[in-house]
Design a protein around this motif. Structure first.
Motif, mmCIF file in Angstrom:
data_model
loop_
_atom_site.group_PDB
_atom_site.id
_atom_site.type_symbol
_atom_site.label_atom_id
_atom_site.label_comp_id
_atom_site.label_asym_id
_atom_site.label_seq_id
_atom_site.Cartn_x
_atom_site.Cartn_y
_atom_site.Cartn_z
ATOM 1 N N GLY A 255 0.826 -1.207 0.000
ATOM 2 C CA GLY A 255 0.000 0.000 0.000
ATOM 3 C C GLY A 255 0.851 1.244 0.000
ATOM 4 N N ILE A 256 1.544 1.455 -1.085
ATOM 5 C CA ILE A 256 2.475 2.598 -1.116
ATOM 6 C C ILE A 256 1.778 3.886 -1.512
ATOM 7 C CG2 ILE A 256 4.310 3.545 -2.557
ATOM 8 C CD1 ILE A 256 5.936 1.179 -2.103
ATOM 9 N N LEU A 257 1.008 3.826 -2.575
ATOM 10 C CA LEU A 257 0.390 5.041 -3.092
ATOM 11 C C LEU A 257 -0.875 5.362 -2.301
ATOM 12 C CD1 LEU A 257 0.755 4.322 -6.913
ATOM 13 C CD2 LEU A 257 2.087 5.926 -5.532
ATOM 14 N N PRO A 258 -1.071 6.612 -2.048
ATOM 15 C CA PRO A 258 -2.277 6.993 -1.303
ATOM 16 C C PRO A 258 -3.547 6.735 -2.100
ATOM 17 C CG PRO A 258 -1.052 8.938 -1.998
ATOM 18 C CD PRO A 258 -0.227 7.757 -2.375
ATOM 19 N N VAL A 259 -4.531 6.226 -1.392
ATOM 20 C CA VAL A 259 -5.826 5.910 -2.017
ATOM 21 C C VAL A 259 -6.884 6.706 -1.277
ATOM 22 C CG1 VAL A 259 -7.530 4.082 -2.370
ATOM 23 C CG2 VAL A 259 -5.104 3.585 -2.698
ATOM 24 N N ASP A 260 -7.774 7.271 -2.094
ATOM 25 C CA ASP A 260 -8.819 8.069 -1.441
ATOM 26 C C ASP A 260 -10.086 7.981 -2.254
ATOM 27 O OD1 ASP A 260 -10.313 9.925 -0.045
ATOM 28 O OD2 ASP A 260 -8.592 11.266 0.263
ATOM 29 N N GLN A 261 -11.190 8.153 -1.528
ATOM 30 C CA GLN A 261 -12.470 8.167 -2.241
ATOM 31 C C GLN A 261 -12.586 9.412 -3.099
ATOM 32 O OE1 GLN A 261 -15.081 7.682 1.163
ATOM 33 N NE2 GLN A 261 -15.575 5.577 0.532
ATOM 34 N N GLN A 262 -11.917 10.477 -2.632
ATOM 35 C CA GLN A 262 -11.900 11.725 -3.404
ATOM 36 C C GLN A 262 -10.721 11.677 -4.370
ATOM 37 O OE1 GLN A 262 -14.262 14.124 -3.012
ATOM 38 N NE2 GLN A 262 -15.151 12.588 -1.610
ATOM 39 N N PRO A 263 -10.835 12.343 -5.491
ATOM 40 C CA PRO A 263 -9.670 12.410 -6.371
ATOM 41 C C PRO A 263 -8.473 12.966 -5.601
ATOM 42 C CG PRO A 263 -11.582 13.339 -7.461
ATOM 43 C CD PRO A 263 -11.996 13.045 -6.042
ATOM 44 N N CYS A 264 -7.365 12.247 -5.626
ATOM 45 C CA CYS A 264 -6.248 12.672 -4.778
ATOM 46 C C CYS A 264 -4.905 12.761 -5.496
ATOM 47 C CB CYS A 264 -6.123 11.753 -3.565
ATOM 48 S SG CYS A 264 -5.523 10.100 -3.971
ATOM 49 N N THR A 265 -4.751 12.071 -6.596
ATOM 50 C CA THR A 265 -3.426 12.095 -7.243
ATOM 51 C C THR A 265 -3.334 13.315 -8.147
ATOM 52 O OG1 THR A 265 -3.510 9.692 -7.251
ATOM 53 C CG2 THR A 265 -1.790 10.717 -8.562
ATOM 54 N N THR A 266 -2.364 14.182 -7.789
ATOM 55 C CA THR A 266 -2.253 15.434 -8.548
ATOM 56 C C THR A 266 -0.991 15.484 -9.399
ATOM 57 O OG1 THR A 266 -1.132 16.443 -6.693
ATOM 58 C CG2 THR A 266 -3.527 16.772 -6.830
ATOM 59 N N LEU A 267 -0.156 14.502 -9.282
ATOM 60 C CA LEU A 267 1.076 14.510 -10.097
ATOM 61 C C LEU A 267 1.472 13.078 -10.439
ATOM 62 C CD1 LEU A 267 4.187 15.317 -7.877
ATOM 63 C CD2 LEU A 267 2.074 14.349 -7.042
#
Ligand SMILES: Nc1nc2c(ncn2[C@@H]2O[C@H](COP(=O)(O)OP(=O)(O)OP(=O)(O)O)[C@@H](O)[C@H]2O)c(=O)[nH]1
Length: 814
Positions: A255-267
């Motif tokens: 589980g390295i990358l952050p996961v969110d119900q909201q859009p979260c990856t900006t780059l």
């Protein structure tokens, strides 16, 4: 004129290998062996052995090819799935690249130092303006096109030019014609515009070829570096919140990358194997992607893992890219990041929206992006942005790997599957065609990311996805890394083959021609040598036997009157002798120069006889008149003395006789001396004795006065005679004239000898050069034959490797 070259086809792809190229049994053999061994023995594909000239025609070691075809069994079609296959192909292609480089370097060396390589421009030999050969007439210039066929066993056809009839001096087209027409060579195609159109000579072609070989070598180097680069990038793109980060975590089982119900990856977040960072897990925040260097901390900022979520969602620092080095302790056959062959980096992208669409498209087009994995939510299907992105991407990449995520949320799974496949069919028909392997319906969040799931919990769909993805990456990598090299090598080897075949024919023709010329010239050369000896010998004979001149010193019977008239007469006589000698020498030289001599031109030379015979008397007679010359009181005692003088002159002249020897001077000089003796000695004695007897009785005084005139004459004559005797005048003049006569004649003979020597030397030099050229041609004939064989063999290996196949073939096999 016809040429099999002209009628031969340009390289065809995989449909017709000339028998001289491919041993079909061997090709079949590859296939059978691949089934049993499943591996390519790349150690047998070493083409790095240097190419050597060898008089016997052993041009290069054929061990590589021999072992490759006999024991180094490759996969028959090159379609063994998996990593091993790819690694072996990489090594094999590297070997081919190196082997081709060696051949090219050697060709360049040959071009520079041995045999000027020519280009196979085709045209008629009969007209001044080159025309197309029959095969090309009226047709557009034939361009080589990579024609793809279904067969995997074909290779290209080399043109057959064994019947090539072109003469060497006529074989080049003008640059314009060459541009537009039939140069068979593509990769090694010359930049004819840079050559002076009217001055396109053999050497210009050779220089252009060197330049082209240099460029080609650089390109081979680039291709080699590209294959050596073991990294491959997988771009994970998709709509906002489609589950991209969840999917990447699932592949990593972490589980390295952050996961969110909201859009979260900006780059963009690139996940790589920690080994690329010295085995350390770390996050590097990068603002200038081009400047980034993992070993230069000034080019990035280290970010704590605990801050990763904040940076990914906020990116207030303005990073363009995060590099996340991640430890993956799984075995290579399980891990994507380090799978033993390719170091795969997974790039998690920001969700698609109209703003990011352009950035994403640019990113996806990058060369190092081998595969695009598109994550779509099964709940939402394809949005407008997704459609647009996929449309562009499919143009670029042809095949897409599609993950339909959140499948667990779907109740009617079949209907969903059907609808999504229908959409994919519209967007990327080729992806749809292989949807079993390229479209996967999964639930990423079902995969345990806290550690390896126990075997009992394995999810078949995920296993299938991972296997398909790994294979797809490797195949795509094969396509993106190996195929360019394969294409290029294919064309290049064809070109080398064409050049080698063409120049082998030329070398063979030149060898034949030179050998024939040498043979034909042999009798003429021998005759020239014989003529040289004969003519010089003849000239020598003329010099020794036939060159004569007349006697000397006819002057004494005139010299008795007065000193001046005596001296003048002597000088006149001497001049007569010289003139006579000059004429004799001139006749002799004319005879020498008129000797019949074939095959060489002997320009008549000025014998410069004036130089030898005019005013050469540097020993003038000087007689001084004294008062005592008017008195002669020793009349009675004079007779014996005079006789002794005459004998002395004879003796001196005898010395001249011995000195010059034989028929040449002996008779004439002696006769001249006898004449001198007669005139000066006995005749004058008789002439002077009578007056002396008549005047004896008149008394001494009367005698002295009346005899003064005669006394003067006697004394002057005595003085002249004495001077001539003491100064060896006769001998000196005879010697001088003979010496100059021989010298002038010798000069002509030397000239004649020089003419022959020069002619023989020139002929000898010409024949030596011809022999050397013939030797080079002979060696070149074998050399180019060897190059051709090598190009053929490497093409065969390339063909067998099957790396130069289209994606249809890759996927069809899979
Ligand atoms: N039910 C279900 N939820 C999922 C699945 N995969 C992801 N999710 C959830 O979907 C939400 C978004 O997941 P992310 O991985 O952050 O999505 P993303 O595409 O990376 O989001 P952005 O990068 O912000 O666009 C999270 O709440 C996940 O838990 C799945 O297979 N099934």
């Amino acid at each position: 004129m016809s040429s099999s070259y002209a009628s031969s086809s340009k390289p065809k792809r995989r449909n017709s290998i000339p028998d001289k190229f491919i041993d079909r049994d061997q090709v079949e053999d590859y296939g059978q062996m691949s089934k049993s061994t499943g591996s390519v023995n790349t150690s047998n594909l070493n083409y790095q052995e240097p190419v050597h000239y060898d008089n016997k025609g052993t041009v290069f070691s054929s061990s590589a090819v021999a072992t490759t075809t006999s024991s180094g069994k490759s996969s028959s079609s090159g379609h063994l799935p998996g990593q091993q296959d790819f690694a072996e192909k990489c090594q094999a292609v590297q070997g081919l690249l190196t082997g081709t480089k060696t051949v090219l370097e050697n060709l360049r060396e040959t071009n520079n130092a041995r045999f000027v390589i020519q280009y196979p421009f085709l045209y008629s030999n009969e007209n001044r303006k080159p025309e197309r050969t029959q095969s090309f007439s009226g047709k557009a210039p034939v361009r080589r096109v990579h024609k793809r066929t279904n067969s995997l066993t074909g290779t290209f056809n080399l043109p057959q030019i064994s019947n090539f009839q072109l003469e060497i001096q006529h074989r080049l087209l003008t640059p314009e014609d060459a541009q537009e027409s039939n140069s068979s060579v593509n990769v090694l195609k010359l930049d004819m515009k840079s050559a002076e159109m009217s001055a396109i000579k053999k050497d210009s072609i050779a220089e252009l070829l060197n330049v082209q070989i240099g460029k080609t070598l650089n390109h081979l180097q680039n291709l080699s570096a590209r294959i050596a680069d073991k990294s491959s990038k997988v771009l994970v793109a998709g709509d906002l919140n489609a589950g991209k980060s969840t999917f990447v975590n699932a592949l990593l089982r972490k589980g390295i990358l952050p996961v969110d119900q909201q859009p979260c990856t900006t780059l963009f977040c690139e996940v790589l194997d920690a080994r690329e960072n010295g085995g350390r897990e770390a996050v590097h925040g990068i603002k200038d992607i081009k400047a980034y260097n993992v070993n230069d901390p000034t080019t990035y900022t280290i970010i704590d893992f605990e801050h990763l979520e904040r940076v990914v969602s906020d990116n207030t620092e303005g990073y363009a890219l995060l590099k996340i080095y991640c430890q993956d302790n799984r075995l290579s056959h399980e891990s994507l990041l380090h799978n033993g062959v390719v170091d795969i980096a997974l790039i998690d992208c920001p969700g698609l929206n109209s703003d990011s669409l352009k950035t994403m498209a640019v990113f996806a087009r990058q060369e190092e992006i081998d595969v695009i994995v598109f994550v779509v939510s099964a709940e939402n299907h394809f949005t407008l942005s997704a459609n647009q992105f996929l449309w562009n991407a499919s143009n670029e990449k042809a095949y897409l790997f599609i993950v339909v995520n959140k499948f667990d949320e779907i109740k009617n799974k079949e209907k969903c599957r059907r609808m999504i496949l229908e959409q994919i069919k519209q967007i990327s028909p080729r992806t749809f065609e292989y949807h079993d392997d390229l479209v996967h319906f999964v639930s990423s969040n079902a995969i345990n990311v806290d550690g390896n799931p126990p075997h009992t919990n394995r999810i078949p769909e995920v296993d299938h996805l991972e296997e398909s993805l790994r294979t797809f990456v490797l195949k795509k990598r094969s396509k993106s890394k190996l195929a360019p090299a394969g294409h290029y090598l294919h064309n290049l080897l064809y070109d080398i083959g064409v050049l080698a075949e063409f120049n082998r024919e030329l070398a063979a023709k030149e060898y034949e021609q030179l050998t024939r010329e040498l043979e034909e010239g042999e009798p003429a050369f021998r005759k020239l040598q014989r003529d040289g000896s004969r003519v010089v010998e003849e000239a020598e004979r003329l010099l020794n036997e036939d060159c004569r001149y007349h006697g000397l010193l006819y002057v004494w019977n005139y010299a008795m009157e007065l000193r001046d008239s005596m001296l003048e007469k002597i000088q006149n006589e001497l001049s007569q002798c010289e003139l006579s000698a000059k004429q004799e020498v001139s006749t002799c030289i004319e005879q020498i120069q008129a000797m019949p001599v074939q095959n060489i031109s002997i320009d008549p030379i000025d014998a410069k006889l004036d130089k030898y015979f005019t005013n050469r008397n540097n020993n003038p007679i000087q007689i001084h008149i004294d008062p005592s010359d008017f008195f002669d009181l020793n009349l009675g005692l004079d007779l014996n003395h005079r006789m002794n003088e005459n004998v002395g002159i004879l003796g001196i002249s005898g010395g001249a006789l011995v000195m010059f020897g034989g028929k040449f001077l002996g008779y004439n000089v002696m006769s001249s001396v006898l004449k001198i003796s007669n005139v000066v000695g006995f005749n004058n004695m008789r002439k002077l004795a009578l007056p002396l007897i008549g005047l004896a009785g008149l008394g001494f005084f009367v005698y002295v006065v009346s005899d003064a005139r005669n006394a003067v004459s006697r004394n002057v004559a005595r003085k002249v005679r004495s001077h001539l005797t003491q100064s060896n005048y006769a001998e000196f003049q005879a010697h001088r004239i003979a010496y100059h006569g021989r010298k002038a004649t010798r000069r002509s003979i030397n000239y004649l000898r020089d003419c022959f020597r020069r002619a023989i030397d020139a002929e000898e030099q010409k024949r030596k050069e011809q022999r050397e050229k013939a030797k080079v041609s002979d060696e070149s004939k074998f050399y180019f034959g060897g190059v051709l064989s090598k190009a053929e063999e490497m093409s065969k290996v390339l063909e067998v490797l099957g790396i130069d196949v289209v994606e249809d073939e890759i996927l069809a096999v899979h």
